[in-house]
Every structure is written in C-alpha cells, then in structure tokens.
Write an enzyme that holds these catalytic residues in place. Structure first.
Site, PDB file in Angstrom:
ATOM      1  N   HIS A 181      41.360  24.037  51.666  1.00  0.00           N
ATOM      2  CA  HIS A 181      41.465  24.338  50.277  1.00  0.00           C
ATOM      3  C   HIS A 181      40.929  25.688  50.020  1.00  0.00           C
ATOM      4  O   HIS A 181      41.776  26.293  49.063  1.00  0.00           O
ATOM      5  CB  HIS A 181      40.505  23.115  49.405  1.00  0.00           C
ATOM      6  CG  HIS A 181      40.530  23.428  47.927  1.00  0.00           C
ATOM      7  ND1 HIS A 181      40.744  22.530  47.079  1.00  0.00           N
ATOM      8  CD2 HIS A 181      39.945  24.559  47.264  1.00  0.00           C
ATOM      9  CE1 HIS A 181      40.531  22.912  45.798  1.00  0.00           C
ATOM     10  NE2 HIS A 181      40.104  24.289  45.953  1.00  0.00           N
ATOM     11  N   GLU A 182      40.015  26.015  50.492  1.00  0.00           N
ATOM     12  CA  GLU A 182      39.592  27.490  50.297  1.00  0.00           C
ATOM     13  C   GLU A 182      40.406  28.487  50.907  1.00  0.00           C
ATOM     14  O   GLU A 182      40.786  29.552  50.392  1.00  0.00           O
ATOM     15  CB  GLU A 182      37.913  27.707  50.761  1.00  0.00           C
ATOM     16  CG  GLU A 182      37.052  26.864  50.238  1.00  0.00           C
ATOM     17  CD  GLU A 182      36.966  26.796  48.637  1.00  0.00           C
ATOM     18  OE1 GLU A 182      37.459  27.633  47.915  1.00  0.00           O
ATOM     19  OE2 GLU A 182      36.629  25.808  48.180  1.00  0.00           O
ATOM     20  N   GLY A 240      32.559  24.585  48.023  1.00  0.00           N
ATOM     21  CA  GLY A 240      33.402  25.397  48.695  1.00  0.00           C
ATOM     22  C   GLY A 240      33.745  26.680  47.632  1.00  0.00           C
ATOM     23  O   GLY A 240      33.833  26.246  46.616  1.00  0.00           O
ATOM     24  N   HIS A 258      43.225  29.177  48.700  1.00  0.00           N
ATOM     25  CA  HIS A 258      43.038  30.292  47.689  1.00  0.00           C
ATOM     26  C   HIS A 258      43.127  31.857  48.113  1.00  0.00           C
ATOM     27  O   HIS A 258      43.532  32.491  47.479  1.00  0.00           O
ATOM     28  CB  HIS A 258      41.406  30.222  47.112  1.00  0.00           C
ATOM     29  CG  HIS A 258      41.027  29.056  46.388  1.00  0.00           C
ATOM     30  ND1 HIS A 258      41.814  29.196  45.082  1.00  0.00           N
ATOM     31  CD2 HIS A 258      40.205  28.130  46.262  1.00  0.00           C
ATOM     32  CE1 HIS A 258      41.262  27.925  44.376  1.00  0.00           C
ATOM     33  NE2 HIS A 258      40.454  27.362  45.060  1.00  0.00           N
ATOM     34  N   CYS A 264      38.672  21.432  41.648  1.00  0.00           N
ATOM     35  CA  CYS A 264      38.484  23.010  41.989  1.00  0.00           C
ATOM     36  C   CYS A 264      37.653  23.526  40.715  1.00  0.00           C
ATOM     37  O   CYS A 264      38.004  23.196  39.595  1.00  0.00           O
ATOM     38  CB  CYS A 264      39.960  23.442  42.011  1.00  0.00           C
ATOM     39  SG  CYS A 264      39.888  25.366  42.393  1.00  0.00           S
ATOM     40  N   LEU A 265      36.835  24.358  41.248  1.00  0.00           N
ATOM     41  CA  LEU A 265      35.928  25.247  40.133  1.00  0.00           C
ATOM     42  C   LEU A 265      36.833  26.000  39.425  1.00  0.00           C
ATOM     43  O   LEU A 265      36.386  26.165  38.130  1.00  0.00           O
ATOM     44  CB  LEU A 265      34.923  25.928  40.905  1.00  0.00           C
ATOM     45  CG  LEU A 265      33.740  25.279  41.400  1.00  0.00           C
ATOM     46  CD1 LEU A 265      32.845  26.357  42.259  1.00  0.00           C
ATOM     47  CD2 LEU A 265      33.105  24.355  40.881  1.00  0.00           C
ATOM     48  N   GLN A 272      38.189  33.668  43.711  1.00  0.00           N
ATOM     49  CA  GLN A 272      37.652  32.558  42.515  1.00  0.00           C
ATOM     50  C   GLN A 272      36.759  33.360  41.816  1.00  0.00           C
ATOM     51  O   GLN A 272      36.454  32.982  40.685  1.00  0.00           O
ATOM     52  CB  GLN A 272      37.346  31.342  42.859  1.00  0.00           C
ATOM     53  CG  GLN A 272      38.261  30.408  43.459  1.00  0.00           C
ATOM     54  CD  GLN A 272      37.682  29.058  43.869  1.00  0.00           C
ATOM     55  OE1 GLN A 272      37.110  28.975  45.156  1.00  0.00           O
ATOM     56  NE2 GLN A 272      37.578  28.216  43.047  1.00  0.00           N
TER      57      GLN A 272
HETATM   58 ZN    ZN Z   1      39.501  25.508  44.691  1.00  0.00          ZN
END
Ligand code: ZN
Length: 180
Positions: free
Chosen positions: A136-137, A45, A140, A94-95, A50
């Site tokens: 999660h997204e 995701g 963000h 998480c990236l 991000q």
């Molecule tokens: Zn993340």
C-alpha cells in the site's frame, strides 16, 4: 517532533512518483521521526508523499495489530518489490482517504529490497499484514492509491465521497490538507 498534516485524496503530490534518495540527511531523519509521530495514533503505515514530500521513504508499524506484535517498526527507503506470490483480499483504508474502507486484492507474499535509515541494503520476505501495508505504501511512492485497485463500478459508487474528500470536507482526528 511534530505531527504533519496529511495530504488528502485529490492533492497532486499523491499522484507523483517519489524520487530515490542516495543519502539520508539530517532533514530526512527529522522527516522520518515526524512521520512516525504523525502515523502513531491513526495508522500502520505512511509514505512521504502523504506529508507532501516526494522522496522514496515510508514508515510501517504494525506492532499493535493482531499478529504484528513481533514486527518491529520499519523505515523503508528506495523499496523495490523483487517478486510476489499468491493473492488475497483484505479491507484497506488510507489516512489520505478518511472514511473509506474497501476490500483490495494484492499478493500475499513479497520479496522486498530496500535501504534502511543507514542506507544499508536489505532483502526480506514479507507476508500477511506486513506485506499488505508495504505494498500500500510503495504504491503511494509511485503515485498510486488503493482506490485505483477497485473495479470501475466500485469507483463510480465512491465518486461523490472522493470528491468531498478532495475538497477537504472530511472528519478526521488528525490535521489534513486538501488540494488548493
Ligand atoms: Zn494510504
């Protein structure tokens, strides 16, 4: 298509709320394609914050994960969680926070309202991994990161690691961008 640098923990854009959008421009389509390309190798995701864009756009693809085989990749615009049910723990990464994985407790099932890439409105029930990634997204897009869900003790233990990440001192297989 191009791979975009991922903004790392510490960048302001990750702490801001993304704006709802009323139409999907050609530029947005390009952004969405690039987001898929950026996420492909490394994640399930990605939220627009991000990659430094404050628009309520996220992409999800769990098709290569166990139990996700039948879930098509999704573009989710202007998401709104209408209801939540049950609670479960799962390890998240998480990236934007490379190298850290922690158990996070979240609702197991959600009712989600969103627009697709044609701005058509949908209401879907999601559970398990899909619900997990969506939440999660969506976090963000609201300036929230998964480490915010951890206990104060846990966060204290991660402090020095997080500081390193915010300075760009990370090993990641993808391009990253630290706060200036
Ligand atoms: Zn993340």
């Amino acid at each position: 298509m191009s791979i975009l640098p991922i903004y790392l923990y510490g960048c302001e854009v990750l702490r801001k709320k993304a704006r709802r959008i009323s139409e999907v421009s050609d530029k947005d389509i390009q952004l969405i394609q690039n987001m898929f390309e950026t996420m492909r190798e490394n994640g399930v995701g990605l939220a627009a914050n991000q990659v430094g864009v404050l628009k309520q756009i996220l992409v999800v693809d769990i098709s290569d994960r166990e139990n996700g085989e039948n879930t098509k990749p999704m573009v989710v615009i202007n998401p709104e969680i209408l209801s939540e049910e049950d609670e479960w723990e799962m390890e998240e990464g998480c990236l934007s926070i490379p190298g850290i994985r922690e158990l996070v407790s979240r609702p197991e099932k959600i009712l989600l309202k969103y627009n697709d890439v044609n701005m058509k409105e949908h209401e879907i029930e999601a559970d398990g991994l899909l619900a997990r990634v969506l939440q999660h997204e969506i976090d963000h897009l609201n300036g929230v990161m998964f480490v915010d869900h951890l206990s104060a003790t846990k966060r204290t233990l991660l402090k020095s690691k997080l500081r390193k990440i915010s300075k760009g001192d990370v090993e990641a297989k993808y391009p990253v961008k630290a706060k200036e």
